[in-house]
Write a protein that holds these residues in place. Structure first.
Motif, PDB file in Angstrom:
ATOM      1  N   GLY A 261      -1.382 -15.000 -20.636  1.00 21.68           N
ATOM      2  CA  GLY A 261      -1.144 -13.707 -19.994  1.00 21.68           C
ATOM      3  C   GLY A 261       0.315 -13.328 -19.909  1.00 21.68           C
ATOM      4  O   GLY A 261       0.858 -13.203 -18.814  1.00 21.68           O
TER       5      GLY A 261
ATOM      6  N   SER B 154       6.654 -13.624  -8.900  1.00 22.50           N
ATOM      7  CA  SER B 154       5.772 -13.193  -7.806  1.00 22.50           C
ATOM      8  C   SER B 154       4.944 -14.377  -7.325  1.00 22.50           C
ATOM      9  O   SER B 154       4.371 -14.339  -6.241  1.00 22.50           O
ATOM     10  N   SER B 155       4.864 -15.438  -8.123  1.00 24.64           N
ATOM     11  CA  SER B 155       4.163 -16.645  -7.666  1.00 24.64           C
ATOM     12  C   SER B 155       4.759 -17.115  -6.343  1.00 24.64           C
ATOM     13  O   SER B 155       4.032 -17.437  -5.400  1.00 24.64           O
TER      14      SER B 155
ATOM     15  N   LEU C 256       3.831 -14.736  -3.515  1.00 24.58           N
ATOM     16  CA  LEU C 256       2.468 -14.954  -3.015  1.00 24.58           C
ATOM     17  C   LEU C 256       2.425 -16.180  -2.094  1.00 24.58           C
ATOM     18  O   LEU C 256       1.845 -16.149  -1.011  1.00 24.58           O
TER      19      LEU C 256
ATOM     20  N   TYR D 192      -7.272 -13.540  -9.868  1.00 28.14           N
ATOM     21  CA  TYR D 192      -6.155 -14.374 -10.334  1.00 28.14           C
ATOM     22  C   TYR D 192      -6.269 -15.771  -9.707  1.00 28.14           C
ATOM     23  O   TYR D 192      -6.322 -15.901  -8.485  1.00 28.14           O
TER      24      TYR D 192
ATOM     25  N   ALA E  41      -5.666  -7.232  -6.615  1.00 27.07           N
ATOM     26  CA  ALA E  41      -4.646  -6.910  -7.618  1.00 27.07           C
ATOM     27  C   ALA E  41      -5.107  -5.654  -8.339  1.00 27.07           C
ATOM     28  O   ALA E  41      -6.274  -5.526  -8.687  1.00 27.07           O
TER      29      ALA E  41
ATOM     30  N   ASN F  39      -6.035  -9.073 -12.992  1.00 28.50           N
ATOM     31  CA  ASN F  39      -6.200 -10.159 -13.950  1.00 28.50           C
ATOM     32  C   ASN F  39      -7.472 -10.892 -13.497  1.00 28.50           C
ATOM     33  O   ASN F  39      -7.513 -11.306 -12.331  1.00 28.50           O
TER      34      ASN F  39
ATOM     35  N   ASP G 122      -1.429  -6.912  -4.948  1.00 27.73           N
ATOM     36  CA  ASP G 122      -0.614  -7.419  -6.055  1.00 27.73           C
ATOM     37  C   ASP G 122      -0.519  -6.310  -7.107  1.00 27.73           C
ATOM     38  O   ASP G 122      -1.516  -5.948  -7.732  1.00 27.73           O
TER      39      ASP G 122
ATOM     40  N   TYR H 207       0.893  -5.755 -12.378  1.00 32.93           N
ATOM     41  CA  TYR H 207       0.620  -5.054 -13.648  1.00 32.93           C
ATOM     42  C   TYR H 207       0.817  -3.551 -13.529  1.00 32.93           C
ATOM     43  O   TYR H 207       0.538  -2.825 -14.483  1.00 32.93           O
TER      44      TYR H 207
ATOM     45  N   SER I 131       6.654  -8.042  -9.643  1.00 32.73           N
ATOM     46  CA  SER I 131       7.359  -9.020 -10.471  1.00 32.73           C
ATOM     47  C   SER I 131       8.063  -8.337 -11.635  1.00 32.73           C
ATOM     48  O   SER I 131       7.659  -7.258 -12.073  1.00 32.73           O
TER      49      SER I 131
ATOM     50  N   SER J   9       7.947  -9.903 -14.378  1.00 30.42           N
ATOM     51  CA  SER J   9       7.330 -10.627 -15.497  1.00 30.42           C
ATOM     52  C   SER J   9       6.627  -9.742 -16.515  1.00 30.42           C
ATOM     53  O   SER J   9       6.837  -9.889 -17.713  1.00 30.42           O
ATOM     54  N   LYS J  10       5.762  -8.840 -16.057  1.00 28.72           N
ATOM     55  CA  LYS J  10       4.805  -8.239 -17.000  1.00 28.72           C
ATOM     56  C   LYS J  10       5.302  -6.903 -17.531  1.00 28.72           C
ATOM     57  O   LYS J  10       5.630  -6.794 -18.703  1.00 28.72           O
TER      58      LYS J  10
ATOM     59  N   ARG K  55      11.741 -15.681 -14.312  1.00 22.36           N
ATOM     60  CA  ARG K  55      11.194 -16.086 -13.010  1.00 22.36           C
ATOM     61  C   ARG K  55      11.755 -15.244 -11.870  1.00 22.36           C
ATOM     62  O   ARG K  55      12.501 -15.720 -11.007  1.00 22.36           O
TER      63      ARG K  55
ATOM     64  N   TYR L 280      -5.495  -7.077 -20.505  1.00 23.99           N
ATOM     65  CA  TYR L 280      -6.665  -7.949 -20.561  1.00 23.99           C
ATOM     66  C   TYR L 280      -7.953  -7.157 -20.762  1.00 23.99           C
ATOM     67  O   TYR L 280      -8.076  -6.024 -20.302  1.00 23.99           O
TER      68      TYR L 280
HETATM   69  C1  LIG Z   1      -2.274 -10.992 -10.893  1.00 28.63           C
HETATM   70  C2  LIG Z   1      -1.086 -11.895 -11.047  1.00 28.63           C
HETATM   71  N1  LIG Z   1      -0.281 -12.091  -9.994  1.00 28.63           N
HETATM   72  C3  LIG Z   1       0.780 -12.897 -10.066  1.00 28.63           C
HETATM   73  C4  LIG Z   1       1.097 -13.581 -11.235  1.00 28.63           C
HETATM   74  C5  LIG Z   1       2.301 -14.489 -11.255  1.00 28.63           C
HETATM   75  O1  LIG Z   1       3.310 -14.027 -12.132  1.00 28.63           O
HETATM   76  P1  LIG Z   1       4.861 -14.331 -11.993  1.00 28.63           P
HETATM   77  O2  LIG Z   1       5.035 -15.513 -11.126  1.00 28.63           O
HETATM   78  O3  LIG Z   1       5.333 -14.531 -13.389  1.00 28.63           O
HETATM   79  O4  LIG Z   1       5.496 -13.105 -11.367  1.00 28.63           O
HETATM   80  C6  LIG Z   1       0.287 -13.407 -12.367  1.00 28.63           C
HETATM   81  C7  LIG Z   1       0.573 -14.130 -13.622  1.00 28.63           C
HETATM   82  O5  LIG Z   1      -0.148 -14.102 -14.585  1.00 28.63           O
HETATM   83  C8  LIG Z   1      -0.836 -12.536 -12.267  1.00 28.63           C
HETATM   84  O6  LIG Z   1      -1.661 -12.333 -13.297  1.00 28.63           O
END
Ligand SMILES: Cc1ncc(COP(=O)(O)O)c(C=O)c1O
Length: 400
Positions: free
Chosen positions: A45, A106-107, A110, A131, A177, A181, A209, A212, A239, A241-242, A250, A329
């Protein structure tokens, strides 16, 4: 010979933490690739694009200037300010910089937020599928997970009706979310507001969340924070990230009510001190207009890929129950062909080189009849993957 009397022991809670099964598929895919097999990666992902060159330059420039020390725990003030402006421009949402905390992905956001609000035994309500890591965070904190099975009738999402039906004492937080995901589906803004209001009446946090958000198709990006009359039980996770394409940097953030900010800061001081400094300088750059214009082009590419994958699969006669509105996805019901999604994924990988993720990672509900496909590869490869999957299904099940 090992003569040490030491016996390694592992904490009971750590023993209960589940692996991410997709990593097994990824490991197998990499091994096959190393052995010379052509693999189409649709299992992991994360965007296939590298982060933008301007991000690399900004981070390296900061490092060259010696900006490599800890930032404040809450994040670079300039980045918190810039995110506050971003919310105004992108989402028409008023978000004070003081309510934004920058985190290592974002891990961490959370984990931090759940640590701030959960006592042992507190219940957290989630959709099934969802998720996977959220369930593990709750377990680590000795909370109790209430998984609500959701299907295509509700776009694989929770809604206020489901919250009312499944309500029970002791629920401290509900997590959603949007887009989600593994399904790519969203919750409409009005629905989010009514869920937030219902939960506020129950004195329950609502963790939304939005990682995305931005990667959304045929409609503008939306944040729950755009609601002017939002109750103060809402916590937003996001985040770089996406949408921003910076998984490896990170960097993420959370937006929380005033009452939580001091405890989040204390927890952050202890758990990670601060997010990566060069990453934060890179993130400052990715929020500039020219970088956002480039991200918009990437979003359009993801939309084209979604359309190509969805329509090729429909044309091949595959059962797709919803058109995902965001993320990258597609959640596929494979119950016509198997009731063992794990086996299906491994066989598909070995036979055809197409790597996808079994439903088991995302929950229990019909997990063995679903798989997740990530359209994080080119349209040409997506079309090829569908051809290979169609042939594979014919071979294992000639009547289909
Ligand atoms: C819904 C969702 N939340 C949080 C995350 C965590 O991502 P990151 O720690 O890279 O911000 C992911 C990662 O796939 C995700 O799919």
């Amino acid at each position: 010979m090992n003569i040490s009397p030491f016996k390694a022991s592992i904490a009971q809670i750590a023993e209960q933490i589940q692996p991410f099964h997709v990593m097994k598929i990824l490991g197998e895919a990499k091994a096959l690739e190393a052995a010379g097999k052509k693999i189409i990666h649709m299992e992991i992902g994360e965007p296939d694009f590298p982060s933008l060159p301007c991000v690399h330059e900004a981070a390296m420039h900061a490092a060259a200037l010696g900006l490599t020390h800890y930032t404040p725990t809450m994040g670079l003030p300039a980045l918190r300010d810039k995110l506050s402006h971003f919310y105004q421009h992108f989402y028409s949402a008023d978000v004070a910089a003081d309510n934004i905390m920058i985190t290592p992905g974002s891990s961490s956001a959370l984990h931090l937020v759940l640590t701030a609000i959960l006592n042992p035994g507190d219940k957290v309500l989630l959709s099934d599928p969802a998720y996977p890591c959220n369930r593990q965070f709750v377990k680590l904190l000795q909370g109790k997970i209430i998984g609500i099975p959701v299907g295509c009738e509700t776009q694989y999402q929770l809604n206020s009706e489901l919250l009312k039906t499944h309500w029970q004492p002791g629920i401290k937080a509900v997590m959603v979310a949007s887009p989600a995901n593994p399904t790519g589906t969203i919750i409409e803004q009005a629905e989010l507001l009514s869920m937030a209001n219902f939960l506020a009446e129950k004195n329950c946090y609502f963790i939304v969340d939005e990682i995305y958000q931005g990667l959304i198709y045929e409609r503008p990006a939306e944040s729950i924070l755009a609601h002017k009359n939002l109750p103060n039980n809402v916590i937003v996770i996001n985040s770089f990230s996406k949408y921003f394409g910076m998984t490896g940097w990170r960097l993420g953030w959370c937006i929380a009510p005033d009452a939580l900010m001091p405890v989040l800061e204390r927890l952050g001081q202890n758990l990670f001190l601060a997010a990566s400094t060069p990453s934060q300088y890179g993130a400052l750059r990715v929020l500039e207009t020219d970088a956002l214009d480039n991200l918009e082009l990437r979003r359009q590419m993801f939309e084209a890929r979604r359309n190509t994958l969805y329509h090729s699969m429909r044309d091949a006669g595959f059962r797709l129950k919803v058109l995902p509105q965001g993320a990258f996805y597609l959640y596929w019901d494979i119950s016509d062909f198997t009731d063992n999604a794990d086996q299906f994924c491994f066989d598909l990988l070995r036979d055809t080189g197409v790597a996808i993720t079994p439903g088991r990672d995302f929950g229990d509900y019909q997990a063995n009849q679903h798989v997740r496909l990530a359209y994080t590869t080119t349209e040409a490869e997506l079309v090829l993957a569908v051809q290979k999957m169609a042939q594979f299904i014919k071979d294992i099940n000639p009547s289909k």
